[in-house]
Motif scaffolding. Structure first.
Motif, PDB file in Angstrom:
ATOM      1  N   THR A  20       0.921  -1.232  -0.160  1.00  9.97           N
ATOM      2  CA  THR A  20      -0.045   0.108  -0.133  1.00  9.97           C
ATOM      3  C   THR A  20       0.868   1.315  -0.199  1.00  9.97           C
ATOM      4  O   THR A  20       0.714   2.288  -0.752  1.00  9.97           O
ATOM      5  N   PHE A  21       1.899   1.173   0.793  1.00 16.06           N
ATOM      6  CA  PHE A  21       2.760   2.404   0.913  1.00 16.06           C
ATOM      7  C   PHE A  21       3.526   2.685  -0.449  1.00 16.06           C
ATOM      8  O   PHE A  21       3.545   3.744  -1.026  1.00 16.06           O
ATOM      9  N   GLU A  22       3.768   1.536  -1.084  1.00 18.60           N
ATOM     10  CA  GLU A  22       4.738   1.445  -2.359  1.00 18.60           C
ATOM     11  C   GLU A  22       3.542   2.211  -3.427  1.00 18.60           C
ATOM     12  O   GLU A  22       4.088   2.709  -4.486  1.00 18.60           O
ATOM     13  N   SER A  23       2.151   1.870  -3.238  1.00 19.69           N
ATOM     14  CA  SER A  23       1.229   2.547  -4.162  1.00 19.69           C
ATOM     15  C   SER A  23       1.054   4.019  -4.402  1.00 19.69           C
ATOM     16  O   SER A  23       0.389   4.367  -5.001  1.00 19.69           O
ATOM     17  N   LEU A  24       1.599   4.490  -3.150  1.00 21.72           N
ATOM     18  CA  LEU A  24       0.985   6.126  -3.071  1.00 21.72           C
ATOM     19  C   LEU A  24       2.202   6.857  -3.968  1.00 21.72           C
ATOM     20  O   LEU A  24       3.225   6.520  -4.002  1.00 21.72           O
ATOM     21  N   PRO A  25       1.299   7.727  -4.867  1.00 24.35           N
ATOM     22  CA  PRO A  25       2.183   8.181  -5.841  1.00 24.35           C
ATOM     23  C   PRO A  25       3.185   9.189  -5.396  1.00 24.35           C
ATOM     24  O   PRO A  25       4.128   9.400  -6.050  1.00 24.35           O
ATOM     25  N   LYS A  26       2.886   9.719  -4.086  1.00 26.07           N
ATOM     26  CA  LYS A  26       3.976  10.814  -3.810  1.00 26.07           C
ATOM     27  C   LYS A  26       4.643  10.377  -2.545  1.00 26.07           C
ATOM     28  O   LYS A  26       5.102  11.474  -1.754  1.00 26.07           O
ATOM     29  N   GLY A  27       4.845   9.190  -2.213  1.00 23.54           N
ATOM     30  CA  GLY A  27       5.391   8.823  -0.839  1.00 23.54           C
ATOM     31  C   GLY A  27       4.730   8.940   0.123  1.00 23.54           C
ATOM     32  O   GLY A  27       3.487   8.844   0.182  1.00 23.54           O
ATOM     33  N   PRO A  28       4.980   9.179   1.203  1.00 25.57           N
ATOM     34  CA  PRO A  28       4.401   9.274   2.683  1.00 25.57           C
ATOM     35  C   PRO A  28       3.304  10.329   2.464  1.00 25.57           C
ATOM     36  O   PRO A  28       3.380  11.411   1.982  1.00 25.57           O
ATOM     37  N   LEU A  29       2.124   9.968   2.920  1.00 25.82           N
ATOM     38  CA  LEU A  29       0.825  11.090   3.002  1.00 25.82           C
ATOM     39  C   LEU A  29       1.185  12.112   3.852  1.00 25.82           C
ATOM     40  O   LEU A  29       1.606  12.147   5.099  1.00 25.82           O
ATOM     41  N   PRO A  30       1.185  13.240   3.424  1.00 30.11           N
ATOM     42  CA  PRO A  30       1.423  14.709   4.247  1.00 30.11           C
ATOM     43  C   PRO A  30       0.459  14.833   5.391  1.00 30.11           C
ATOM     44  O   PRO A  30      -0.572  14.481   5.523  1.00 30.11           O
ATOM     45  N   ASN A  31       1.155  15.380   6.437  1.00 27.59           N
ATOM     46  CA  ASN A  31       0.522  15.976   7.688  1.00 27.59           C
ATOM     47  C   ASN A  31      -0.366  14.645   8.663  1.00 27.59           C
ATOM     48  O   ASN A  31      -1.166  14.703   9.004  1.00 27.59           O
ATOM     49  N   ARG A  32       0.352  13.633   8.308  1.00 32.57           N
ATOM     50  CA  ARG A  32      -0.046  12.299   8.987  1.00 32.57           C
ATOM     51  C   ARG A  32       1.349  11.640   9.322  1.00 32.57           C
ATOM     52  O   ARG A  32       2.439  11.678   8.564  1.00 32.57           O
ATOM     53  N   LYS A  33       1.146  10.935  10.530  1.00 32.92           N
ATOM     54  CA  LYS A  33       2.384   9.996  10.809  1.00 32.92           C
ATOM     55  C   LYS A  33       2.164   8.868  10.127  1.00 32.92           C
ATOM     56  O   LYS A  33       1.157   7.985  10.322  1.00 32.92           O
ATOM     57  N   ASN A  34       3.027   8.302   9.356  1.00 33.81           N
ATOM     58  CA  ASN A  34       2.787   7.404   8.288  1.00 33.81           C
ATOM     59  C   ASN A  34       3.653   6.122   8.814  1.00 33.81           C
ATOM     60  O   ASN A  34       4.966   6.138   9.340  1.00 33.81           O
ATOM     61  N   ILE A  35       3.116   4.985   9.239  1.00 31.90           N
ATOM     62  CA  ILE A  35       3.743   3.877   9.661  1.00 31.90           C
ATOM     63  C   ILE A  35       3.386   2.662   8.552  1.00 31.90           C
ATOM     64  O   ILE A  35       2.268   2.356   8.264  1.00 31.90           O
TER      65      ILE A  35
END
Length: 164
Positions: free
Chosen positions: A48-63
């Motif tokens: 799921t993380f690898e599918s994010l087009p721009k990397g970590p979601l902004p303004n959220r703690k990504n785990i």
């Protein structure tokens, strides 16, 4: 203790993904997802993380749940090798959202008390599916139904469930 919830967009046939992407484009759901999760923690599997087009979601703690640790913390996200470790990393967060994929949803569906489901009223060809839900265990506490429009090709419903 953080409130841990599932958030997912799910088609009528429980499809959630195809070739590591969403099988649909629904701007209203993306906006809804952003509104609910911004300022909180999101937990996801590696694919799921690898599918994010721009990397970590902004303004959220990504785990990111992964069995192969890397240098995630230097790239704007944290890594955990178990759901328990991910929850520990969120101990000071008010809300934690499990955002996928299918394996992560299956691991935690019995551990959460709230689900935010966007039901997309169509069936899609997919290779990834949301786990079957026993709706006898859940109470629908809110629902917003929306018709398809010029921006959103499919009708959809934002539904919140609480465990009975």
């Amino acid at each position: 203790m953080s409130e841990i919830s599932i958030i997912a967009a799910v088609a009528d046939n429980f499809a959630i993904g195809k070739a590591n992407n969403l099988p649909w484009h629904l701007p209203a759901d993306l906006k809804h997802f952003r509104q609910l999760t911004t300022g909180h923690a999101v937990v996801m599997g590696k694919r799921t993380f690898e599918s994010l087009p721009k990397g970590p979601l902004p303004n959220r703690k990504n785990i990111v749940l992964t069995s192969v640790m890397s240098e995630g913390v230097n790239k704007g996200y944290f890594e955990a090798d178990s759901l328990e470790d991910a929850v520990y990393l969120c101990e000071h967060e008010e809300k934690v959202f499990i955002i996928g994929g299918a394996t992560v949803y299956k691991q935690c569906i019995d551990k959460v008390n709230t689900m935010y489901i966007t039901w997309i009223h169509n069936k899609f060809s997919a290779d990834t599916f949301f786990p079957q839900i026993n709706l006898d265990e859940w109470k629908e506490v809110s629902r917003e139904d929306h018709d398809a429009d010029e921006l959103n090709q499919y009708s959809y419903s934002f539904v919140v469930y609480k465990r009975k």
